[in-house]
Design a protein around this motif. Structure first.
Motif, PDB file in Angstrom:
ATOM      1  N   SER A  55       5.800  19.286  11.721  1.00  0.00           N
ATOM      2  CA  SER A  55       4.846  18.106  11.489  1.00  0.00           C
ATOM      3  C   SER A  55       4.137  18.679  10.381  1.00  0.00           C
ATOM      4  CB  SER A  55       4.217  17.373  12.567  1.00  0.00           C
ATOM      5  OG  SER A  55       3.285  18.330  13.115  1.00  0.00           O
ATOM      6  N   GLY A  56       3.397  19.810  10.429  1.00  0.00           N
ATOM      7  CA  GLY A  56       2.664  20.401   9.400  1.00  0.00           C
ATOM      8  C   GLY A  56       3.076  20.159   8.135  1.00  0.00           C
ATOM      9  N   PRO A  57       4.257  20.825   7.660  1.00  0.00           N
ATOM     10  CA  PRO A  57       4.877  20.887   6.276  1.00  0.00           C
ATOM     11  C   PRO A  57       5.087  19.345   5.810  1.00  0.00           C
ATOM     12  CG  PRO A  57       5.952  22.424   7.626  1.00  0.00           C
ATOM     13  CD  PRO A  57       5.145  21.479   8.955  1.00  0.00           C
ATOM     14  N   PHE A  58       5.139  18.490   6.640  1.00  0.00           N
ATOM     15  CA  PHE A  58       5.325  17.054   6.224  1.00  0.00           C
ATOM     16  C   PHE A  58       4.342  16.001   6.296  1.00  0.00           C
ATOM     17  CE2 PHE A  58       9.349  19.027   7.539  1.00  0.00           C
ATOM     18  CZ  PHE A  58      10.143  18.760   6.420  1.00  0.00           C
ATOM     19  N   SER A  59       3.284  16.897   6.727  1.00  0.00           N
ATOM     20  CA  SER A  59       2.032  15.695   7.193  1.00  0.00           C
ATOM     21  C   SER A  59       1.525  15.360   5.816  1.00  0.00           C
ATOM     22  CB  SER A  59       1.071  16.456   8.050  1.00  0.00           C
ATOM     23  OG  SER A  59       0.371  17.505   7.408  1.00  0.00           O
ATOM     24  N   ALA A  60       1.455  15.980   4.720  1.00  0.00           N
ATOM     25  CA  ALA A  60       0.804  15.705   3.460  1.00  0.00           C
ATOM     26  C   ALA A  60       1.486  14.322   3.022  1.00  0.00           C
ATOM     27  CB  ALA A  60       0.549  16.764   2.620  1.00  0.00           C
ATOM     28  N   ILE A  61       2.864  14.466   2.817  1.00  0.00           N
ATOM     29  CA  ILE A  61       3.695  13.580   2.399  1.00  0.00           C
ATOM     30  C   ILE A  61       3.612  12.205   3.237  1.00  0.00           C
ATOM     31  CG2 ILE A  61       5.764  14.191   3.103  1.00  0.00           C
ATOM     32  CD1 ILE A  61       6.793  13.625   0.051  1.00  0.00           C
ATOM     33  N   ASP A  76       5.165  12.177  13.381  1.00  0.00           N
ATOM     34  CA  ASP A  76       5.451  13.701  13.245  1.00  0.00           C
ATOM     35  C   ASP A  76       6.940  13.528  12.763  1.00  0.00           C
ATOM     36  OD1 ASP A  76       3.383  14.779  14.222  1.00  0.00           O
ATOM     37  OD2 ASP A  76       3.870  14.641  16.435  1.00  0.00           O
ATOM     38  N   VAL A  77       7.243  14.816  11.978  1.00  0.00           N
ATOM     39  CA  VAL A  77       8.436  15.287  11.565  1.00  0.00           C
ATOM     40  C   VAL A  77       8.920  16.713  12.455  1.00  0.00           C
ATOM     41  CG1 VAL A  77       9.937  15.601   9.755  1.00  0.00           C
ATOM     42  CG2 VAL A  77       8.097  14.239   9.666  1.00  0.00           C
TER      43      VAL A  77
END
Ligand code: ZN
Length: 192
Positions: A55-61, A76-77
């Motif tokens: 989820s971290g890598p995608f959290s900003a977008i 979450d992703v």
């Protein structure tokens, strides 16, 4: 049934949405985080068939897109080794206002950062419908919501790659609705 929701009335002006989704700085940052996520899972740090810490890598977008789409839920992703739908979303059982977007790894790796944003925007369209009108889930409506924040052409590219992975093609007119640019004939055609 579908006329209950007409998200196009609420469409955010493209100028406001595009720089956040497509800006170079954002894209580089996003790609860096994506690389970190993919490389960590590639090193086998997860023994399960799916990784739950992506989820971290995608959290900003996701955060940017949720803000533009006025989605207040937690999303979450996750990257799964396989997802027969290639990308999908679902509410988390027992956790109100929490949703999970799942990507098939090979499909995700075939997308560029704009296309990943478009795929996430499409799934957020589904999540928006889940939380507002859960009985009105359609692909067209999810895309109509997604097109508030990403452009139609990018969604078309995502579908082309989706169909290449699944081997099953759909109808873009059905999925995206009529192209608004085709409705109005060009008035400047007498100037050559
Ligand atoms: Zn969908």
């Amino acid at each position: 049934m579908q006329q209950i929701v007409k998200p196009s009335r609420l469409r955010i002006p493209r100028k406001a949405a595009r720089p956040i989704v497509l800006s170079r700085t954002h894209g580089v940052f996003f790609l860096m985080l994506l690389w970190l996520a993919l490389s960590s899972t590639a090193r086998g740090e997860k023994s399960a068939s799916s990784s739950s810490d992506t989820s971290g890598p995608f959290s900003a977008i996701v955060r940017d897109l949720c803000a533009h789409l006025q989605i207040g839920d937690h999303v979450d992703v996750r990257i799964d080794e396989t997802n027969s739908k290639m990308v999908s979303s679902e509410p988390l059982a027992g956790s109100p206002h929490r949703y999970l977007i799942s990507f098939d790894r090979a499909f995700l790796e075939s997308l560029d950062d704009d296309e990943i944003a478009a795929a996430i925007a499409h799934e957020l369209g589904h999540i928006w419908i889940f939380s507002h009108h859960p009985y009105l889930q359609t692909e067209e409506l999810a895309n109509e919501i997604a097109m508030r924040v990403v452009d139609r052409e990018t969604i078309k590219k995502v579908y082309a790659k989706l169909w290449a992975h699944t081997g099953v093609e759909g109808n873009l007119e059905d999925l995206l609705g009529p192209d608004p640019q085709r409705k109005e004939p060009k008035v400047s055609s007498n100037i050559d």
